[in-house]
Design an enzyme around this catalytic site. Structure first.
Site, PDB file in Angstrom:
ATOM      1  N   ASP A 376      30.692  11.815  57.500  1.00  0.00           N
ATOM      2  CA  ASP A 376      29.989  10.653  58.026  1.00  0.00           C
ATOM      3  C   ASP A 376      28.492  10.843  57.792  1.00  0.00           C
ATOM      4  O   ASP A 376      28.037  11.933  57.437  1.00  0.00           O
ATOM      5  CB  ASP A 376      30.307  10.496  59.511  1.00  0.00           C
ATOM      6  CG  ASP A 376      29.911   9.120  60.040  1.00  0.00           C
ATOM      7  OD1 ASP A 376      29.463   8.280  59.242  1.00  0.00           O
ATOM      8  OD2 ASP A 376      30.044   8.897  61.253  1.00  0.00           O
ATOM      9  N   ASN A 708      51.325  51.191  34.767  1.00  0.00           N
ATOM     10  CA  ASN A 708      51.962  52.469  35.092  1.00  0.00           C
ATOM     11  C   ASN A 708      53.481  52.367  35.129  1.00  0.00           C
ATOM     12  O   ASN A 708      54.201  53.243  34.635  1.00  0.00           O
ATOM     13  CB  ASN A 708      51.450  52.979  36.441  1.00  0.00           C
ATOM     14  CG  ASN A 708      50.122  53.690  36.319  1.00  0.00           C
ATOM     15  OD1 ASN A 708      49.692  54.023  35.211  1.00  0.00           O
ATOM     16  ND2 ASN A 708      49.461  53.933  37.431  1.00  0.00           N
ATOM     17  N   ASP A 737      47.124  53.022  47.328  1.00  0.00           N
ATOM     18  CA  ASP A 737      46.944  52.005  48.363  1.00  0.00           C
ATOM     19  C   ASP A 737      45.824  52.391  49.323  1.00  0.00           C
ATOM     20  O   ASP A 737      45.050  51.531  49.768  1.00  0.00           O
ATOM     21  CB  ASP A 737      48.249  51.812  49.144  1.00  0.00           C
ATOM     22  CG  ASP A 737      49.274  51.009  48.359  1.00  0.00           C
ATOM     23  OD1 ASP A 737      48.869  50.292  47.430  1.00  0.00           O
ATOM     24  OD2 ASP A 737      50.479  51.099  48.668  1.00  0.00           O
TER      25      ASP A 737
END
Length: 892
Positions: A376, A708, A737
């Site tokens: 708006d 891999n 990880d």
């Protein structure tokens, strides 16, 4: 369940928990003593029938006695007791499981089940080392995953609670604001325009109180609610003129209600299970799902290939099975859920620092992907400090009469008061004390006006105020010099009035029309049909200066690839004037009337180039958003009014502000604590940083893991033994990880956040197919060196390739994390430290007792020198492949 409106049309209803985001991110809200166990509820019955009676059919006295309620409200001790009995006031109470159960639930992951099965087989076959290592790796992975996601979830839940729906209740005789989920039967709740009704209850007192209850009954127009008894009424909701229901919204007036039913016992709760429809998947959810399917296909193909090869070579079935399982684990980026949760939660926390509260975590990504923002004009491009600058008669002269009528209308209006009403009422010099309000036709967004029926003892007037075009359309006469000099509003007079309106609009004034008509003294109920044959009294012209910061914010959004489109109820002349003052180019204008005449495909084609949509109704706002989404734009909508709620819900990213009405905030995914486009721009950049870190993990995990695992699968064809033992693969994968855990805290290149980004599965797949083979090439080169140069046996081969594989996998993080040159993109210190620590642990592992138990042997020093040289060449090769890929497959 669908309820049919009176005209027979079918009503499609979507329900959203009043204390949760419209797009539930799955975080639990209920816990502890508020968990919804078997809950006795107060139930009103008709005397002598034994059948439950609708609470609006009973007398208020019997209802208050049944609920043990008083007008002064409950005290805090009694409210707490009832909350323990009834539970939280939510449609679908969400049980908070014990932490131990949440942790155990993570062992239901198929990959974890597979690993545990492998551990069990190892134990039964006497391979104790494999059993211990697999068990430890699984326990560490699950615990790490659980702790990180739990912390991220709690942080995000805390942000959501900060903008939860609130209600004003009377406790111990004093008004008090609480979150709506704490409301209990017997509470007295105060209701005001723009708010959501938080429970089912009886109206105790009301003043021109209108409610939109289309959600439950299909009635297209607001209905008036009054205090009193309706003992003869039917049990249908639409007959309950003295009751209000959870989920409906207050359009006008004020009232207080006695809460009779909460949560799932409400009318909305009874039908919510059949009405709840899951919202369409967001771009983020679709991307995650498609990525998971891609990895699943690759894992299945790789595992089947390995099992087939090992079967052909007649290798031991147990070792082959464990190797295949380890291979699947190695290919799967199992930390993705944790990385996504942590990254999104950190993004939400950083956005909170930028004054943006996130209710739906995935909206962090969606905001970053947004390329069109619909907003708006008022409060976003302008200061929202509206001043009444002129009050003119139809001839353009200052008019005290026009001002008096405007003040009379605004002072007695009980609906949601607009900033223009506030500007009118600042003219306190006008005395309307002699007038008495008789009735009201409240404002709605179809009529765009409000009418007051008032009496001063000598005359009774209907005073009408609203959008100029609508007021003029209902007028047949005009004041030529006061109420005593009325003239017909013929074509010539209309032309002059319209010309004056246009000149005011071109000067940037927002204009309301004021009209009136005299009614009979016995006319006591104002209705919409009364708004005809009016006398046009004149104009109220308002000024709302542009924001000094708006031009810079729009320019910044445009520079970041986000197009701002203004969707407003104001006329096009005023809107164009504001754009001109801010230096914003207008690329096209569509009015509500033009939109109404367009088909959806035609609107979609025009909406692409048009950036001003003026004089639009709420349904037309939603059509504009759907039109833009149909052109594959990610659309955001920023609004704060009742009329904005449908558009906020329709957008990919719904945004509201902290001071907005309840219905707008409830529909929104993001709440801005400052009504400023600059805040939106900063939120967009944070969303892109968040998405950038998620994509780093995806790109690194898929490319290096694929390389891999492809090498391992290929190695089974050329080696007389397995390229790496199953437990070694698991340890390799676990250490990798660990090195990637800090990715959510990493820095993101400025180039990445310069434009919107989306999930692109073809790009992810192509990147994997380009970079993965580079990794495999160096793996096979390592195989050659180990076998031909060092004449390695099985143990030394495993050791050498483990070190080379993990070191290159970890170090390539610094190449893949940026699209540019790695030396010019600074990683976060924690990512650098963690990665280097993992590489050091990898090199040291063969010299430790743990390494011996894993099957490693201390390698010769020359091997480390050769592997270090290989790693340097490998990183340079990946950098070259990455540069070629982005030049070949991307445009920016």
């Amino acid at each position: 369940m669908d309820r049919a409106p009176a005209n027979g049309a079918r009503l499609e209803v979507r329900i959203h928990d009043l204390t949760a985001s419209p797009h539930d991110d799955g975080l639990d809200a209920a816990s502890g003593p508020h968990a919804p166990a078997a809950r006795p509820r107060f139930q009103v019955t008709r005397t002598g029938t034994g059948r439950p009676a609708a609470f609006w059919q009973s007398s208020l006295e019997s209802l208050e006695a049944e609920l043990h309620a008083e007008g002064s409200g409950l005290d805090e001790a009694e409210a707490a007791r009832r909350l323990a009995i009834h539970g939280l006031n939510v449609l679908r109470p969400r049980r908070q499981r014990m932490l131990a159960l949440q942790l155990l639930a993570r062992f239901g992951n198929p990959l974890i089940v597979l690993l545990l099965a492998a551990a069990a087989i190892s134990a039964f076959t006497g391979d104790v080392a494999s059993f211990v290592i697999i068990t430890v790796v699984v326990a560490l992975s699950v615990t790490l995953d659980f702790v990180q996601e739990y912390r991220a979830g709690r942080a995000a839940e805390g942000l959501k609670r900060s903008v939860a729906l609130r209600a004003t209740v009377v406790r111990s005789g004093k008004p008090r604001e609480i979150t709506a989920d704490q409301i209990v039967p017997g509470d007295v709740v105060q209701l005001k325009p723009g708010g959501l009704v938080p429970a089912d209850g009886r109206v105790l007192d009301a003043r021109d109180f209108f409610v939109n209850q289309a959600l439950l009954t299909g009635e297209p127009y607001p209905v008036e609610k009054r205090a009193g008894e309706t003992p003869g009424a039917a049990a249908d909701l639409d007959a309950a003129s003295n009751a209000v229901f959870m989920g409906t919204s207050v359009v006008g007036g004020t009232a207080s209600m006695l809460v009779c039913r909460t949560g799932s016992a409400t009318s909305l709760g009874e039908i919510s299970d059949s009405l709840i429809s899951k919202p369409p998947a967001t771009a983020f959810e679709i991307g995650i799902r498609n990525f998971g399917l891609l990895i699943l296909r690759l894992a299945i193909l790789m595992v089947l290939f390995v099992l087939l090869v090992n079967a052909l070579f007649h290798r031991p079935w147990l070792q082959s099975f464990l190797f295949a399982v380890a291979l699947a684990v190695g290919l799967t980026p199992e930390l993705l859920p944790m990385v996504v949760s942590i990254t999104l939660a950190r993004g939400a926390l950083r956005m909170a620092g930028e004054r943006v509260i996130v209710k739906r975590l995935a909206a962090v990504h969606d905001l970053g992907s947004m390329d069109v923002l619909c907003t708006d004009k008022t409060g976003t491009l302008t200061e929202a400090q509206i001043r009444l600058e002129k009050h003119l008669d139809p001839l353009g002269r200052d008019s005290a009469r026009t001002l008096e009528l405007a003040v009379l209308n605004s002072s007695m209006e009980t609906g949601l008061r607009s900033p223009m009403d506030d500007a009118i009422l600042r003219h306190s010099e006008v005395d309307v004390a002699r007038w008495r309000k008789i009735d009201e036709v409240p404002f709605d967004f179809e009529r765009r006006c409000v009418s007051l029926l008032a009496d001063n003892g000598t005359e009774r007037l209907l005073v009408h105020k609203g959008a100029f075009e609508d007021v003029l359309r209902h007028s047949t006469r005009y004041e030529a010099g006061g109420p005593g000099s009325l003239k017909p509003l013929d074509d010539a007079a209309r032309g002059r009035v319209v010309e004056l309106f246009q000149s005011l609009s071109l000067e940037g004034f927002r204009v309301l029309g004021i009209a009136w008509k005299q009614t009979a003294r016995d006319h006591v109920h104002a209705v919409v049909d009364d708004e005809s044959e009016l006398v046009f009294a004149g104009f109220a012209a308002f000024e709302d200066p542009p924001k000094a910061s708006a031009a810079a914010a729009v320019g910044a959004l445009a520079g970041s690839g986000v197009t701002v489109k203004i969707v407003t109820g104001d006329n096009e002349l005023v809107t164009q004037h504001v754009c001109a003052e801010l230096g914003l180019p207008v690329t096209g204008v569509l009015t509500g009337e033009q939109i109404q005449a367009m088909t959806d495909p035609a609107l979609a084609a025009r909406a692409e180039s048009v950036n001003l949509f003026c004089r639009v109704t709420p349904p037309q706002k939603s059509r504009v958003i759907h039109a833009l989404r149909s052109r594959r734009h990610v659309v955001g909508y920023l609004g704060d009014g009742i009329n904005d709620a449908p558009s906020i819900h329709s957008a990919d990213v719904g945004m509201s502000v902290d001071g907005a009405v309840d219905v707008a905030k409830e529909a929104a995914d993001l709440i801005l604590l400052d009504h400023d486009l600059g805040v939106v721009h900063r939120g967009v950049l944070e969303g892109r940083r968040t998405f950038g870190n998620i994509m780093k993990y995806v790109m690194m995990g898929t490319s290096s893991n694929f390389g891999n695992m492809f090498s391992m699968a290929g190695g089974t064809l050329i080696l007389p033994f397995l390229p790496m033992l199953p437990v070694q693969i698991l340890v390799n994968n676990f250490l990798y990880d660990v090195s990637e855990i800090p990715i959510p805290m990493d820095n993101v290149d400025r180039e990445f956040i310069e434009r919107p980004r989306h999930w692109d599965m073809s790009s992810i797949r192509n990147f994997m197919l380009v970079v993965g083979p580079v990794s495999s090439l160096f793996d096979f080169l390592t195989f050659y060196l180990m076998l031909r140069v060092f004449h390695a046996g099985e143990a030394l081969f495993h050791t050498g390739w483990f070190v080379e594989s993990l070191a290159t996998q970890v170090l390539v993080i610094f190449v893949i994390r940026t699209r540019g040159h790695p030396l010019r993109s600074r990683p976060s210190s924690i990512l650098t430290a963690t990665s280097l620590a993992v590489v050091a642990a990898c090199v040291a592992l063969p010299y430790t007792p743990l390494g011996a138990n894993l099957g490693f042997v201390p390698p010769p020093g020359l091997l480390f020198l050769i592997l270090a040289g290989l790693a340097v060449v490998y990183l340079a090769a990946v950098q070259a492949a990455k540069t070629w890929f982005y030049r070949r497959f991307t445009t920016g």
